[in-house]
Design a protein around this motif. Sequence first.
Motif, PDB file in Angstrom:
ATOM      1  N   LEU A 614       0.757  -1.264   0.059  1.00  0.00           N
ATOM      2  CA  LEU A 614      -0.339   0.080  -0.023  1.00  0.00           C
ATOM      3  C   LEU A 614       1.051   1.160   0.015  1.00  0.00           C
ATOM      4  CD1 LEU A 614      -2.911  -0.965   2.605  1.00  0.00           C
ATOM      5  CD2 LEU A 614      -3.064  -0.624   0.085  1.00  0.00           C
ATOM      6  N   SER A 615       2.029   1.121   0.569  1.00  0.00           N
ATOM      7  CA  SER A 615       2.754   2.240   0.699  1.00  0.00           C
ATOM      8  C   SER A 615       3.432   2.801  -0.809  1.00  0.00           C
ATOM      9  CB  SER A 615       3.931   2.188   1.645  1.00  0.00           C
ATOM     10  OG  SER A 615       4.884   3.287   1.511  1.00  0.00           O
ATOM     11  N   ILE A 616       3.848   1.877  -1.442  1.00  0.00           N
ATOM     12  CA  ILE A 616       4.496   2.031  -2.924  1.00  0.00           C
ATOM     13  C   ILE A 616       2.960   2.248  -3.599  1.00  0.00           C
ATOM     14  CG2 ILE A 616       5.277   0.878  -4.641  1.00  0.00           C
ATOM     15  CD1 ILE A 616       6.858  -1.039  -2.969  1.00  0.00           C
ATOM     16  N   CYS A 617       1.875   1.658  -3.440  1.00  0.00           N
ATOM     17  CA  CYS A 617       0.851   2.181  -4.330  1.00  0.00           C
ATOM     18  C   CYS A 617       0.370   3.679  -4.217  1.00  0.00           C
ATOM     19  CB  CYS A 617      -0.463   1.234  -3.918  1.00  0.00           C
ATOM     20  SG  CYS A 617      -0.217  -0.478  -4.709  1.00  0.00           S
ATOM     21  N   ARG A 618       0.548   4.035  -3.005  1.00  0.00           N
ATOM     22  CA  ARG A 618       0.128   5.458  -2.767  1.00  0.00           C
ATOM     23  C   ARG A 618       1.333   6.474  -3.221  1.00  0.00           C
ATOM     24  NH1 ARG A 618      -1.361   8.301   3.001  1.00  0.00           N
ATOM     25  NH2 ARG A 618      -3.292   7.641   2.448  1.00  0.00           N
ATOM     26  N   THR A 619       2.520   5.850  -3.262  1.00  0.00           N
ATOM     27  CA  THR A 619       3.368   6.782  -3.882  1.00  0.00           C
ATOM     28  C   THR A 619       3.160   6.780  -5.414  1.00  0.00           C
ATOM     29  OG1 THR A 619       4.979   5.969  -2.009  1.00  0.00           O
ATOM     30  CG2 THR A 619       6.011   7.023  -4.251  1.00  0.00           C
ATOM     31  N   ILE A 620       2.941   5.469  -6.056  1.00  0.00           N
ATOM     32  CA  ILE A 620       2.682   5.832  -7.536  1.00  0.00           C
ATOM     33  C   ILE A 620       1.419   6.373  -7.756  1.00  0.00           C
ATOM     34  CG2 ILE A 620       1.878   4.338  -9.385  1.00  0.00           C
ATOM     35  CD1 ILE A 620       3.271   1.876  -8.166  1.00  0.00           C
ATOM     36  N   ALA A 621       0.256   6.196  -7.050  1.00  0.00           N
ATOM     37  CA  ALA A 621      -0.886   7.134  -7.316  1.00  0.00           C
ATOM     38  C   ALA A 621      -0.397   8.758  -7.150  1.00  0.00           C
ATOM     39  CB  ALA A 621      -1.791   7.060  -6.260  1.00  0.00           C
ATOM     40  N   GLU A 622       0.229   9.038  -6.302  1.00  0.00           N
ATOM     41  CA  GLU A 622       0.614  10.667  -6.018  1.00  0.00           C
ATOM     42  C   GLU A 622       1.533  10.975  -7.240  1.00  0.00           C
ATOM     43  OE1 GLU A 622       2.147  10.954  -2.386  1.00  0.00           O
ATOM     44  OE2 GLU A 622       0.476  10.852  -1.393  1.00  0.00           O
ATOM     45  N   ALA A 623       2.450  10.052  -7.592  1.00  0.00           N
ATOM     46  CA  ALA A 623       3.163  10.478  -8.776  1.00  0.00           C
ATOM     47  C   ALA A 623       2.420  10.555 -10.248  1.00  0.00           C
ATOM     48  CB  ALA A 623       4.262   9.355  -8.964  1.00  0.00           C
ATOM     49  N   GLY A 625      -0.314  11.889 -10.389  1.00  0.00           N
ATOM     50  CA  GLY A 625      -1.364  12.968 -10.502  1.00  0.00           C
ATOM     51  C   GLY A 625      -2.651  12.655  -9.408  1.00  0.00           C
ATOM     52  N   GLY A 626      -2.708  11.485  -8.782  1.00  0.00           N
ATOM     53  CA  GLY A 626      -3.821  11.174  -8.101  1.00  0.00           C
ATOM     54  C   GLY A 626      -3.749  10.754  -6.700  1.00  0.00           C
ATOM     55  N   LEU A 642      -9.192   5.119  -5.903  1.00  0.00           N
ATOM     56  CA  LEU A 642      -7.998   5.557  -6.395  1.00  0.00           C
ATOM     57  C   LEU A 642      -8.624   6.535  -7.585  1.00  0.00           C
ATOM     58  CD1 LEU A 642      -5.110   5.545  -7.523  1.00  0.00           C
ATOM     59  CD2 LEU A 642      -5.995   3.569  -9.239  1.00  0.00           C
ATOM     60  N   SER A 643      -8.057   7.801  -7.177  1.00  0.00           N
ATOM     61  CA  SER A 643      -8.410   8.901  -8.272  1.00  0.00           C
ATOM     62  C   SER A 643      -7.461   9.087  -9.346  1.00  0.00           C
ATOM     63  CB  SER A 643      -8.686   9.942  -7.490  1.00  0.00           C
ATOM     64  OG  SER A 643      -7.478  10.621  -6.788  1.00  0.00           O
ATOM     65  N   LEU A 644      -7.776   9.300 -10.651  1.00  0.00           N
ATOM     66  CA  LEU A 644      -6.747   9.863 -11.832  1.00  0.00           C
ATOM     67  C   LEU A 644      -7.206  10.672 -12.406  1.00  0.00           C
ATOM     68  CD1 LEU A 644      -6.100   6.141 -12.864  1.00  0.00           C
ATOM     69  CD2 LEU A 644      -4.396   7.361 -11.620  1.00  0.00           C
ATOM     70  N   PRO A 645      -6.454  11.702 -12.963  1.00  0.00           N
ATOM     71  CA  PRO A 645      -6.941  12.737 -13.804  1.00  0.00           C
ATOM     72  C   PRO A 645      -7.193  12.286 -15.034  1.00  0.00           C
ATOM     73  CG  PRO A 645      -4.611  12.557 -13.536  1.00  0.00           C
ATOM     74  CD  PRO A 645      -4.767  11.658 -12.719  1.00  0.00           C
ATOM     75  N   LEU A 646      -8.350  13.013 -15.512  1.00  0.00           N
ATOM     76  CA  LEU A 646      -8.944  12.861 -16.823  1.00  0.00           C
ATOM     77  C   LEU A 646      -8.105  13.471 -17.799  1.00  0.00           C
ATOM     78  CD1 LEU A 646     -12.648  13.695 -16.184  1.00  0.00           C
ATOM     79  CD2 LEU A 646     -11.749  11.613 -16.397  1.00  0.00           C
TER      80      LEU A 646
END
Length: 646
Positions: A614-623, A625-626, A642-646
């Motif tokens: 989960l720690s790596i997944c949060r880092t990936i999501a923020e990298a 833009g989500g 998980l939120s991702l920019p359109l």
Amino acid sequence: MRGSLGFVLALSLAGLQFLAILVMVFTSYLTSERSMLQHARDRLAEAGVIASERSSGFLQPAREAAELAQRVLESGIVALDDPAALETFLFQGLQTETQVAGIYFGDETGNFTYVMRSTGAGPFRTKFVRRVGDETAAEFIWRTENFQSVEQQFDPNDTFDPRKRPWYESAKRELTTIWTAPYIFFSSRQPGITVAVPVRRDGEFKGVIGVDIEISAISEFLSQLALSERGSALILDQNGNVIAHPEMTVVLEGETKDALDIVGINEIDDPLAQAVFETLGQKGEIQIERDLQSEFTFEREKYVSYFTPLADPSLLWTIAVYAPENDFTQSIKDNRTRNIWFAAIISFCAAIVGLFLAEWLLKPVRAFAVRTALISQGEVGDTESLPETYKELEKANETLIDQIARRRKADDRIVELNRDLSHFSRVNLMGQMATGLAHELSQPLTAISQNVDAALSTAKQQKDPNPDLLNILTELDEQAHRGGDIVRALRGFIRKDQAELAPFDLNELVMQTENLLHHEALVQGVALRFNVSDMPTVVGNRIQIAQVLINLVRNAIEAITEADSPVKEVTIHAKRMDSHLQLCVDDTGPGIDPEVTLFKQFETSKKEGMGLGLSICRTIAEANGGRLWHDAAYKERCRFCLSLPL
């Protein structure tokens, strides 16, 4: 270490006492063991002498009967050419010596008279062989104990010639009393031996008198020989043949080239007896000139043995007597064990007394130690008055209190530094492991992709290509390329490369995730529900976002499986939120353990988890833009979004 000094004092007191008793016990044991082993050797030697004398005494009647018959025949009392007189004389001698199996006489013309014990029509049987010129006639007569004839038979085909027998030839050549090698008697199937004596009149050789004697009774005597619980004895001749054995069936059932041969020591089914004679170290002929003692080990057990030659020097027989050492020393070993237990009990009692004594002596010391511990923990001030104790402790009090204060500050700093160093080491190690895995996996994935491309080309060139095979190869090619993309993304992530962000179809990514995890969920009995369709294009690194989605779904499957939830279902759904797309993963598992801090490295509720997913997944999501979070407000199920920019 409360009470440790008292324990040492008590243990020392008990240990010294236990050691003293052990020294006495083992000294007594060694002395007794040597005495018992010497007694064992003496008993074996005595048994060997008895067996030697008994065997010689057993064979003596046969020698005496042969030599008596020799004197009678040489004196002329019985005519050598009178078969009836010879039969009567031999019959009387056979009745006199009950141990003798048969008596016979053969002359220089080939005539033969043989009286033997029988199990046929009568208890005795006589065999006559008469030669007239080149013709031979054999006659058999069965008689009772009163010399009454019971049955008579003739055998015109019997060509037996005593002059060609080894006993006849040896006695004629040596002109003295000779013993044959032991052999199995044809009639009785029992082991026996023959003594032969030459007969002469007026210095002229006339023939040979022979006496057969069964030696199975020697084996019976050996079986009754009182040695020890498992002691035994056996007799071998100079050729290594077994003359006597406590179990004579071992000798009779052995495999030999000739049915009339005695089995050798290497042919019987008795590995212990074979091990006994291996200690002599003699190859081929076995012969000893004096008494010998030896020790050997068989199947991890020590044995003592004694060898002695037969008392009769004309027979080169060797008598072996052997027994396990434990038959003689087991009692003192048991006594030693009892004494050790007795010493242990005494030492235990001494330790209890020592503990009470040490408790009384160390009471002031313990009070000082408690006060020092309380001061070191900050529960008592260093200005608190010192309890009554020994003078030596009072002098050390001031120095100790100062050292405790300094040590407390140093310990706090060391703990903080160790925590930082441990965290850095774990992160560095994970980076090295990920780099190595990414490097090693890239080559086999490339090879797989190339081989699949080649297989696709080959399959398409067939006249009637199999559509199922093409689908399988196409899917395999896609997964191999996807694996290569994941490896490249992982290597770029480790090298801190700038991730390439690009628009991609989320609907296609969700469909591929469903295909990838379908089998895993099916095996665990978990239903996957994907409620994602017609979603707009999002921006991000497609490989990294796929890894986040797969990790969230796998976590949900594992949580449901470990908790064995009654309803096993994972739902993935998405919705548009202004400039972002929100993707949620719901599961029917037990939820989040309240003791676990989410998204913190190295914290996990899994038995074999590492706490990094989960720690790596949060880092990936923020990298990308989500962001990634746990929706604690949603109570019906466990939900990660998980939120991702359109």
